[in-house]
Design an enzyme around this catalytic site. Structure first.
Site, PDB file in Angstrom:
ATOM      1  N   LYS A 116      30.065  19.080  -9.902  1.00  0.00           N
ATOM      2  CA  LYS A 116      30.467  17.886  -9.157  1.00  0.00           C
ATOM      3  C   LYS A 116      29.359  17.397  -8.224  1.00  0.00           C
ATOM      4  CE  LYS A 116      34.675  18.019  -7.791  1.00  0.00           C
ATOM      5  NZ  LYS A 116      35.920  18.294  -7.027  1.00  0.00           N
ATOM      6  N   SER A 124      31.926  14.133   2.353  1.00  0.00           N
ATOM      7  CA  SER A 124      31.537  15.340   3.089  1.00  0.00           C
ATOM      8  C   SER A 124      30.026  15.361   3.323  1.00  0.00           C
ATOM      9  CB  SER A 124      31.953  16.592   2.317  1.00  0.00           C
ATOM     10  OG  SER A 124      33.334  16.843   2.473  1.00  0.00           O
ATOM     11  N   LYS A 164      33.435  27.822  -3.534  1.00  0.00           N
ATOM     12  CA  LYS A 164      34.867  27.591  -3.310  1.00  0.00           C
ATOM     13  C   LYS A 164      35.472  28.882  -2.798  1.00  0.00           C
ATOM     14  CE  LYS A 164      37.669  23.986  -4.167  1.00  0.00           C
ATOM     15  NZ  LYS A 164      37.329  22.570  -4.108  1.00  0.00           N
ATOM     16  N   ASN A 216      47.254  15.078   0.086  1.00  0.00           N
ATOM     17  CA  ASN A 216      46.261  14.108   0.523  1.00  0.00           C
ATOM     18  C   ASN A 216      45.764  13.228  -0.631  1.00  0.00           C
ATOM     19  OD1 ASN A 216      43.117  13.553   0.841  1.00  0.00           O
ATOM     20  ND2 ASN A 216      44.010  13.515   2.883  1.00  0.00           N
ATOM     21  N   LYS A 276      28.422  24.169  -1.324  1.00  0.00           N
ATOM     22  CA  LYS A 276      29.404  23.241  -0.742  1.00  0.00           C
ATOM     23  C   LYS A 276      30.706  23.364  -1.501  1.00  0.00           C
ATOM     24  CE  LYS A 276      30.360  19.945   2.201  1.00  0.00           C
ATOM     25  NZ  LYS A 276      31.693  20.537   2.379  1.00  0.00           N
ATOM     26  N   THR A 305      38.811  11.236  -1.247  1.00  0.00           N
ATOM     27  CA  THR A 305      39.091  11.773  -2.579  1.00  0.00           C
ATOM     28  C   THR A 305      40.073  10.870  -3.318  1.00  0.00           C
ATOM     29  OG1 THR A 305      38.778  13.997  -1.691  1.00  0.00           O
ATOM     30  CG2 THR A 305      39.757  13.823  -3.868  1.00  0.00           C
TER      31      THR A 305
END
Length: 425
Positions: free
Chosen positions: A98, A358, A110, A229, A74, A198
């Site tokens: 994380k 998510s 990533k 964001n 993820k 976030t």
């Protein structure tokens, strides 16, 4: 400023120094340490895209899959000219920590494209995104590797990825693959509240930390690097609680206002400019090198990695740093901040609201459910608060800094998984 740039270590060097420090402290099993020190898979794709004028450009995209001991990979996809294999490796490793710290059934990945998206039209960005998705092929999948938005990508980007991916599989299976990405628009299976998750986590980190000290956010002052964001939503929630935004910095300008910058006004100003805060009329422009040295209670680095170097850390007067970005503090910078008794709420907790939401979106799509804003934000607050208290107990019981505590919890969970299942064959 050029001299300072040459001193910055790579993001991968930063995450490895953090990992090795923690592994030494917790006496991590030597074999598991070897496994976690490297990525499982590293994918580099070069793909051609036709531009609006008929010419063809070849782009380079990356996807690094660090570890999947706890579940599917993820992690976000970013579109930025700093994207390379080194950055992707570092960011993928941070995602592993994380997701583990958050208690999610995910691993870490990533990636992204080495590109400045401001140079391309919406039509070109759509074609670039769709061609990148096609080039990744079976390296992503709803039960294998689930991308999400990151720097310069958004819900629209995720919608293009989802549509492209689902167009490549049999018609009868398409409805079962909506969870190929998270951070989608609501109309195609997105989760209410994912856009602010976030930034909300950054805000909640500050609130919980101060409440534990018997303090409140009201009248606290803060500065934010990066007004995308994360920077916007963190500022939005902090100001609602009575805090005051003194300064904002992005790649184009550094703004300051002693009485407090109007968060919503700055958002309206910056959005049409593709994210630039430059020329905002209701604040003064100050030299960028003065930003981190401003007198304030809280600093939120919410831009790129390795921004707080030793040179920058020496200037910082704020007692609390909330890492809204991934890896914004390098090893030397962190050593100085800790020596000066500053508290750093680390990225793997502070900005984990996004990956937690998510997970909620992934579950929602997988189970054919629909969650409203109140439900999704309530679940997010509960999960973040529980995780904060776990780290806090570790800090107090072991008398260690917040990053080391968070890393120890995250890595211990993965270590346990390997010990219990063993190594094949």
């Amino acid at each position: 400023m050029k001299k300072e740039k040459t001193k910055k270590q790579s993001m991968h060097a930063t995450v490895m120094s953090q990992f090795n420090k923690t592994a030494d402290r917790m006496d991590l099993n030597v074999n598991i340490r070897k496994i976690l020190s490297i990525s499982n898979s590293e994918i580099i794709v070069h793909f051609p895209v036709k531009m609006d004028d008929g010419s063809v450009e070849v782009f380079t995209g990356y996807r690094v899959q660090h570890n999947n001991a706890l579940g599917p990979y993820k992690g976000g996809l970013r579109y930025h000219d700093t994207v390379d294999i080194d950055a992707a490796r570092a960011l993928a490793m941070w995602m592993t920590w994380k997701t583990s710290l958050a208690g999610l059934p995910f691993g870490g990945a990533k990636g992204g494209i080495e590109i400045d998206p401001r140079k391309y039209s919406i039509g070109e960005l759509e074609r670039i995104t769709r061609r990148f998705t096609y080039a990744l092929g079976e390296n992503i999948g709803p039960e294998h590797d689930i991308p999400a938005p990151d720097i310069n990508t958004n819900a629209q980007t995720m919608a293009w990825i989802a549509d492209t991916y689902m167009s490549t599989i049999p018609t009868s299976e398409r409805s079962h693959n909506r969870h190929i990405v998270t951070g989608k628009p609501l109309g195609v299976g997105g989760l209410e509240g994912r856009d602010r998750a976030t930034g909300y986590g950054v805000f909640l980190s500050a609130k919980l930390y101060l409440e534990n000290k018997g303090e409140r956010l009201e009248d606290k002052t803060f500065i934010v690097q990066g007004f995308g964001n994360v920077g916007y939503w963190a500022s939005h929630f902090l100001v609602k609680e009575g805090a005051r935004l003194l300064a904002v910095q992005d790649a184009h300008a550094t703004l300051y206002k002693k009485e407090g910058i109007d968060v919503e006004g700055l958002a309206v100003h910056s959005n049409p400019r593709k994210g630039s805060i430059a020329d905002y009329p209701d604040a003064v422009t100050i030299p960028p090198e003065d930003f981190f040295g401003l007198e304030c209670d809280i600093i939120i680095p919410a831009a790129l990695g390795n921004q707080i170097t030793a040179v920058v850390a020496e200037k910082i007067k704020a007692p609390l740093i909330l890492e809204g970005a991934n890896g914004p503090t390098d090893k030397e910078g962190e050593d100085i901040l800790l020596r000066n008794n500053a508290t750093i709420i680390p990225d793997i907790f502070c900005n984990s609201g996004g990956v937690i939401s998510s997970y909620f979106e992934w579950l929602q799509n997988r189970n054919g459910e629909l969650w409203d804003l109140e439900e999704s934000m309530g679940k997010l607050q509960k999960k973040l608060t529980e995780n904060f208290k776990r780290i806090q107990r570790e800090v107090e019981e072991k008398n260690i800094d917040w990053r080391t505590a968070a890393y120890m919890l995250a890595i211990s969970r993965i270590e346990t998984a390997y010990q219990q299942r063993g190594i094949f064959p």
